[in-house]
Scaffold this active site. Structure first.
Site, PDB file in Angstrom:
ATOM      1  N   GLY A   1      38.870  40.073  84.562  1.00 26.40           N
ATOM      2  CA  GLY A   1      39.189  39.205  83.437  1.00 26.40           C
ATOM      3  C   GLY A   1      38.057  39.103  82.439  1.00 26.40           C
ATOM      4  O   GLY A   1      38.129  39.593  81.327  1.00 26.40           O
ATOM      5  N   CYS A   2      36.967  38.449  82.834  1.00 22.45           N
ATOM      6  CA  CYS A   2      35.842  38.288  81.917  1.00 22.45           C
ATOM      7  C   CYS A   2      34.744  39.291  82.202  1.00 22.45           C
ATOM      8  O   CYS A   2      33.824  39.451  81.423  1.00 22.45           O
ATOM      9  CB  CYS A   2      35.267  36.879  82.029  1.00 22.45           C
ATOM     10  SG  CYS A   2      34.565  36.540  83.660  1.00 22.45           S
ATOM     11  N   GLY A   3      34.825  39.937  83.380  1.00 23.42           N
ATOM     12  CA  GLY A   3      33.801  40.903  83.727  1.00 23.42           C
ATOM     13  C   GLY A   3      32.618  40.297  84.439  1.00 23.42           C
ATOM     14  O   GLY A   3      31.750  41.011  84.895  1.00 23.42           O
TER      15      GLY A   3
END
Length: 275
Positions: free
Chosen positions: A118-120
């Site tokens: 998702g955000c890494g």
């Protein structure tokens, strides 16, 4: 319909599903469409479970190596002794055998990274792990803006999975002349870039001699991975973030955004781009 690439029956990266279309507010007849596969992929290094991500199940050897390189787990292909893909009922495990020295470093800085697509950065335990330093890139020869624009334009014709499903990102690498040499696709933009970095390393190509192009925004981690791979130019179809720009400036990386047609916006080290 005639497709300019392998039919879905021959592909592991997409599936055919029944759908119902709505047109002008009315239901149409039943039909079928193609959707991108999204599979849990677990990365193990010398038996150590390190990360689990949702990814497109294609080019997973590239993905595992690119992830290991961009995360600093290994320094090069020579640190990887072997790799096995193990399909499981609930996903795929990629077992990577690395050198004992790399294993010792991994154990010293091991962190939980489950669910990272998702955000890494999900699961990172400390701020220094998020903002880990990247060595500044060496000054390189100028690159013509026409070459960067040509590389991005050429990406579209090389995105077979996106053309089929409309659901994936791509990362490509072109030489300094703008000739697109490699493209990798994935449902996650970070995964696509890791696949590209791994493919460059596996094929013995000099990453620093070309341009990286991505069909996404240029987040901090996209810049971080590009700089860690030694690539001096990153071109994104969308916008960068302020943190990404600051990192690009510190890393001597030329960052371009909003590449659309013949237009682009330069955010760091514009001196490397010439017309």
């Amino acid at each position: 319909m005639s497709l300019p690439f392998p039919a879905p029956a021959a592909r592991a990266d997409c599936a055919r599903v029944p759908i119902t279309r709505l047109r002008a507010g009315a239901f149409g007849a039943g039909a079928e469409d193609y959707v991108a596969e999204e599979t849990p992929v677990a990365l193990e290094f010398n038996g150590i479970s390190h990360a689990t991500m949702l990814a497109t199940p294609a080019d997973l050897e590239d993905f595992a190596l690119g992830f290991a390189l961009s995360e600093g787990i290994v320094a090069g292909v020579h640190d990887v002794r072997g790799m096995d893909l193990l399909p499981r009922p609930d996903g795929i495990v990629v077992q990577v055998e690395i050198s004992s020295a790399c294993e010792a470093r991994l154990k010293a800085r091991r962190r939980a990274l489950a669910g990272r697509t998702g955000c890494g950065l999900c699961g990172v335990e400390t701020l220094p792990e998020v903002l880990r330093p990247v060595a500044p890139l060496a000054r390189a020869a100028p690159v013509r803006v026409q070459a960067v624009l040509a590389a991005m334009r050429a990406m579209r014709a090389r995105q077979a999975l996106h053309e089929l499903t409309g659901a994936t990102h791509a990362a490509g690498w072109a030489g300094a002349d703008g000739a697109l040499a490699l493209v990798r696709e994935d449902v996650g933009r970070h995964n696509a870039l890791d696949k590209l970095i791994g493919a460059l390393a596996r094929q013995g190509m000099r990453a620093d001699a070309g341009i990286a192009a991505v069909t996404s925004r240029a987040s901090f981690e996209m810049v971080q991975k590009t700089a860690a791979a030694g690539i001096g130019v990153l071109a994104a179809v969308s916008a960068p973030t302020s943190l990404a720009i600051r990192l690009a400036q510190d890393a001597n990386l030329t960052l371009l955004g909003f590449l659309r047609g013949d237009d682009a916006t330069l955010y760091s080290h514009p001196e490397r781009i010439v017309t």
